[in-house]
Enzyme design. Structure first.
Site, PDB file in Angstrom:
ATOM      1  N   HIS A 136      -9.165   2.057  -5.962  1.00  0.00           N
ATOM      2  CA  HIS A 136      -8.358   1.096  -5.203  1.00  0.00           C
ATOM      3  C   HIS A 136      -6.889   1.447  -5.405  1.00  0.00           C
ATOM      4  O   HIS A 136      -6.462   1.675  -6.543  1.00  0.00           O
ATOM      5  CB  HIS A 136      -8.609  -0.343  -5.663  1.00  0.00           C
ATOM      6  N   TYR A 179       0.799  -1.231   0.000  1.00  0.00           N
ATOM      7  CA  TYR A 179       0.000   0.000   0.000  1.00  0.00           C
ATOM      8  C   TYR A 179       0.835   1.285   0.000  1.00  0.00           C
ATOM      9  O   TYR A 179       0.266   2.370  -0.019  1.00  0.00           O
ATOM     10  CB  TYR A 179      -0.950  -0.007   1.210  1.00  0.00           C
TER      11      TYR A 179
END
Ligand code: CA2
Length: 161
Positions: free
Chosen positions: A102, A25
């Site tokens: 996303h 991430y």
């Protein structure tokens, strides 16, 4: 005139951004994402209401509250993308343009992440472009709102003719 308000909604565990799993991430925190969105919004002449919750019900309430208040929704539903029919129903009901974001490319990840209920309610989806996807979503939203306003102007002129 006040700038159009865009709700930027974030689902569960995104408050952990930058603290764990940086290989997946990245190292930016959710505060960094908010700052990036604020900068993009300023440049695009938009106002944003940036929020995160770990609760499905709260996320749904926030979507419902957008009616009559916001012009569009940018949402990273996180894990609820893959599980929540209720969130999809709320997004379908609110009747606003929705862009699903996303950070990772969910299609390169585990099979269970390949399907998103939210995508059925989304005008567009951005995945795999890191946190920059949020700024791209705001840019796309600004373009869509301009196009909608132009179409409304045209139909008003047709009525007047
Ligand atoms: O790629 C995305 O943005 C996701 O929405 C992130 C979700 C995941 O469930 C989706 O499949 C894809 C997970 C958010 C959790 O974020 C964390 C960040 C740092 C550390 C742990 C979790």
């Amino acid at each position: 005139m006040a700038p159009p308000l865009i709700a930027v909604l974030n689902g569960p565990n995104l408050n952990l951004l930058g603290t764990r799993e940086p290989e997946k991430y990245g190292t930016a925190t959710l505060d960094d994402v908010e700052a990036l969105c604020a900068e993009a919004a300023e440049e695009l002449g938009l106002a944003i209401d940036f929020r995160q919750t770990n609760s499905e019900g709260e996320l749904i309430t926030w979507v419902q509250e957008c009616r009559g208040r916001a012009e569009g929704i940018v949402i990273n539903p996180a894990g609820y993308s893959h599980t929540s029919v209720a969130l999809m129903d709320a997004l379908l009901a609110v009747g606003l343009p929705v862009i699903e974001v996303h950070i990772t490319n969910i299609h390169r990840r585990e099979e269970f992440r390949h399907h998103s209920y939210v995508s059925r309610a989304a005008t567009g989806v951005i995945a795999g472009l890191g946190i920059g996807g949020y700024a791209l979503a705001l840019r796309a939203m600004a373009g869509m709102l301009e196009a909608l306003a132009a179409a409304e102007d045209d139909s008003t002129q047709d009525e007047d003719a």
